[in-house]
Motif scaffolding. Sequence first.
Motif, PDB file in Angstrom:
ATOM      1  N   ASN A 146       3.746 -10.879   1.115  1.00 27.86           N
ATOM      2  CA  ASN A 146       4.316 -11.791   0.126  1.00 27.86           C
ATOM      3  C   ASN A 146       4.053 -11.327  -1.296  1.00 27.86           C
ATOM      4  O   ASN A 146       4.787 -11.679  -2.221  1.00 27.86           O
ATOM      5  CB  ASN A 146       3.750 -13.198   0.315  1.00 27.86           C
ATOM      6  CG  ASN A 146       4.185 -13.829   1.629  1.00 27.86           C
ATOM      7  OD1 ASN A 146       5.337 -13.691   2.035  1.00 27.86           O
ATOM      8  ND2 ASN A 146       3.261 -14.499   2.299  1.00 27.86           N
ATOM      9  N   THR A 147       2.985 -10.559  -1.478  1.00 25.94           N
ATOM     10  CA  THR A 147       2.613 -10.067  -2.801  1.00 25.94           C
ATOM     11  C   THR A 147       2.229  -8.597  -2.707  1.00 25.94           C
ATOM     12  O   THR A 147       2.007  -8.064  -1.607  1.00 25.94           O
ATOM     13  CB  THR A 147       1.413 -10.845  -3.368  1.00 25.94           C
ATOM     14  OG1 THR A 147       0.259 -10.584  -2.543  1.00 25.94           O
ATOM     15  CG2 THR A 147       1.697 -12.344  -3.390  1.00 25.94           C
ATOM     16  N   LEU A 148       2.128  -7.954  -3.859  1.00 28.46           N
ATOM     17  CA  LEU A 148       1.670  -6.571  -3.881  1.00 28.46           C
ATOM     18  C   LEU A 148       0.253  -6.459  -3.328  1.00 28.46           C
ATOM     19  O   LEU A 148      -0.087  -5.483  -2.657  1.00 28.46           O
ATOM     20  CB  LEU A 148       1.722  -6.018  -5.307  1.00 28.46           C
ATOM     21  CG  LEU A 148       3.099  -5.615  -5.837  1.00 28.46           C
ATOM     22  CD1 LEU A 148       2.996  -5.179  -7.292  1.00 28.46           C
ATOM     23  CD2 LEU A 148       3.691  -4.493  -4.994  1.00 28.46           C
ATOM     24  N   ASP A 149      -0.560  -7.450  -3.601  1.00 27.54           N
ATOM     25  CA  ASP A 149      -1.929  -7.442  -3.084  1.00 27.54           C
ATOM     26  C   ASP A 149      -1.923  -7.438  -1.558  1.00 27.54           C
ATOM     27  O   ASP A 149      -2.733  -6.745  -0.926  1.00 27.54           O
ATOM     28  CB  ASP A 149      -2.688  -8.664  -3.610  1.00 27.54           C
ATOM     29  CG  ASP A 149      -4.179  -8.576  -3.327  1.00 27.54           C
ATOM     30  OD1 ASP A 149      -4.797  -7.569  -3.712  1.00 27.54           O
ATOM     31  OD2 ASP A 149      -4.721  -9.513  -2.705  1.00 27.54           O
ATOM     32  N   ASP A 150      -0.994  -8.194  -0.954  1.00 32.32           N
ATOM     33  CA  ASP A 150      -0.856  -8.192   0.506  1.00 32.32           C
ATOM     34  C   ASP A 150      -0.482  -6.798   1.006  1.00 32.32           C
ATOM     35  O   ASP A 150      -1.019  -6.316   2.013  1.00 32.32           O
ATOM     36  CB  ASP A 150       0.231  -9.178   0.950  1.00 32.32           C
ATOM     37  CG  ASP A 150      -0.158 -10.625   0.719  1.00 32.32           C
ATOM     38  OD1 ASP A 150      -1.365 -10.902   0.584  1.00 32.32           O
ATOM     39  OD2 ASP A 150       0.752 -11.477   0.670  1.00 32.32           O
ATOM     40  N   GLU A 168      -7.337  -0.998 -10.250  1.00 30.00           N
ATOM     41  CA  GLU A 168      -8.067  -2.252 -10.465  1.00 30.00           C
ATOM     42  C   GLU A 168      -7.184  -3.473 -10.267  1.00 30.00           C
ATOM     43  O   GLU A 168      -7.586  -4.443  -9.625  1.00 30.00           O
ATOM     44  CB  GLU A 168      -8.671  -2.265 -11.875  1.00 30.00           C
ATOM     45  CG  GLU A 168      -9.792  -1.249 -12.079  1.00 30.00           C
ATOM     46  CD  GLU A 168     -10.436  -1.384 -13.444  1.00 30.00           C
ATOM     47  OE1 GLU A 168     -10.075  -2.333 -14.180  1.00 30.00           O
ATOM     48  OE2 GLU A 168     -11.297  -0.552 -13.774  1.00 30.00           O
ATOM     49  N   ASP A 169      -5.984  -3.443 -10.824  1.00 26.43           N
ATOM     50  CA  ASP A 169      -5.063  -4.574 -10.704  1.00 26.43           C
ATOM     51  C   ASP A 169      -4.021  -4.247  -9.642  1.00 26.43           C
ATOM     52  O   ASP A 169      -3.060  -3.522  -9.901  1.00 26.43           O
ATOM     53  CB  ASP A 169      -4.387  -4.848 -12.049  1.00 26.43           C
ATOM     54  CG  ASP A 169      -3.443  -6.047 -11.991  1.00 26.43           C
ATOM     55  OD1 ASP A 169      -3.380  -6.707 -10.935  1.00 26.43           O
ATOM     56  OD2 ASP A 169      -2.777  -6.320 -13.011  1.00 26.43           O
ATOM     57  N   SER A 170      -4.204  -4.776  -8.441  1.00 21.42           N
ATOM     58  CA  SER A 170      -3.306  -4.445  -7.332  1.00 21.42           C
ATOM     59  C   SER A 170      -1.933  -5.089  -7.468  1.00 21.42           C
ATOM     60  O   SER A 170      -1.065  -4.884  -6.618  1.00 21.42           O
ATOM     61  CB  SER A 170      -3.936  -4.872  -5.999  1.00 21.42           C
ATOM     62  OG  SER A 170      -4.194  -6.265  -5.990  1.00 21.42           O
ATOM     63  N   ASN A 171      -1.720  -5.876  -8.518  1.00 26.64           N
ATOM     64  CA  ASN A 171      -0.403  -6.454  -8.767  1.00 26.64           C
ATOM     65  C   ASN A 171       0.346  -5.716  -9.876  1.00 26.64           C
ATOM     66  O   ASN A 171       1.408  -6.160 -10.311  1.00 26.64           O
ATOM     67  CB  ASN A 171      -0.531  -7.937  -9.131  1.00 26.64           C
ATOM     68  CG  ASN A 171      -0.852  -8.787  -7.909  1.00 26.64           C
ATOM     69  OD1 ASN A 171      -0.165  -8.719  -6.899  1.00 26.64           O
ATOM     70  ND2 ASN A 171      -1.917  -9.567  -7.997  1.00 26.64           N
ATOM     71  N   ASN A 172      -0.217  -4.597 -10.320  1.00 26.48           N
ATOM     72  CA  ASN A 172       0.419  -3.773 -11.349  1.00 26.48           C
ATOM     73  C   ASN A 172       1.217  -2.670 -10.659  1.00 26.48           C
ATOM     74  O   ASN A 172       0.661  -1.656 -10.234  1.00 26.48           O
ATOM     75  CB  ASN A 172      -0.653  -3.176 -12.268  1.00 26.48           C
ATOM     76  CG  ASN A 172      -0.055  -2.420 -13.440  1.00 26.48           C
ATOM     77  OD1 ASN A 172       1.033  -1.859 -13.353  1.00 26.48           O
ATOM     78  ND2 ASN A 172      -0.776  -2.395 -14.549  1.00 26.48           N
TER      79      ASN A 172
END
Length: 227
Positions: A146-150, A168-172
């Motif tokens: 559902n997200t980049l982190d997933d 560091e930012d897994s949503n970048n």
Amino acid sequence: MASISRGKSNWANASARSKARKAGLIDSTQMRQLLLQEPDAMASSISEMGYRADLDLYATRLSGADLVEAALNHNMDRDLNQVLRFCQGHLGDLVSIYVERYTYQKVKTALRAVRSGVSDEIVSSQVLPEENQANSQWLELVKNSNTLDDAVSALSGTKFGKALSSVEDSNNLMALEDALDRQYYHDATEKLRAGASSHPQLLKYLRTEIDHRNVINLFRALKQGFS
């Protein structure tokens, strides 16, 4: 997609087979003619240039530029696998190193699909067409994230996860893509420097490619006002 070969290299045989395949590619004159056509007409023309089977595979649900892109990507994935199969030994290792970039590209495409939030139906029909078996693994990644982190978590334990875990930012998304690029070029150049896969010419080519990418990134940074 890529795999490491074993045994003696078959340079002469692989070269002859590759040249025969190259002879079937669209030539420069045909390419100029295609560039003057609309997407639907282009698809019709390409079908007469050896790509009919690939176009027919998608023609029932795609048209125009989407049809051409899906068919040509399908054809390329199949050709890359076929070339890998007939290259042996050290030659196979070298081809594998180069071809691996396309697997990294599919990972980035999957991450972009997750980030954009498009529906699974659109992803499987247009972004990573399900008819292409090379897309299966990445379609599953998109469907289950559902997200980049997933997605980053799902890739943990893989060579891709190793690169992504350094961000560091897994949503970048940009940082994730940069990490994947760095890992591909790092691993490829390391293999080409020494050992069974060493090859100065391919190493020089990849280093030149890295320089080109760095220059492009520098210009982009300057345009955006970064110092």
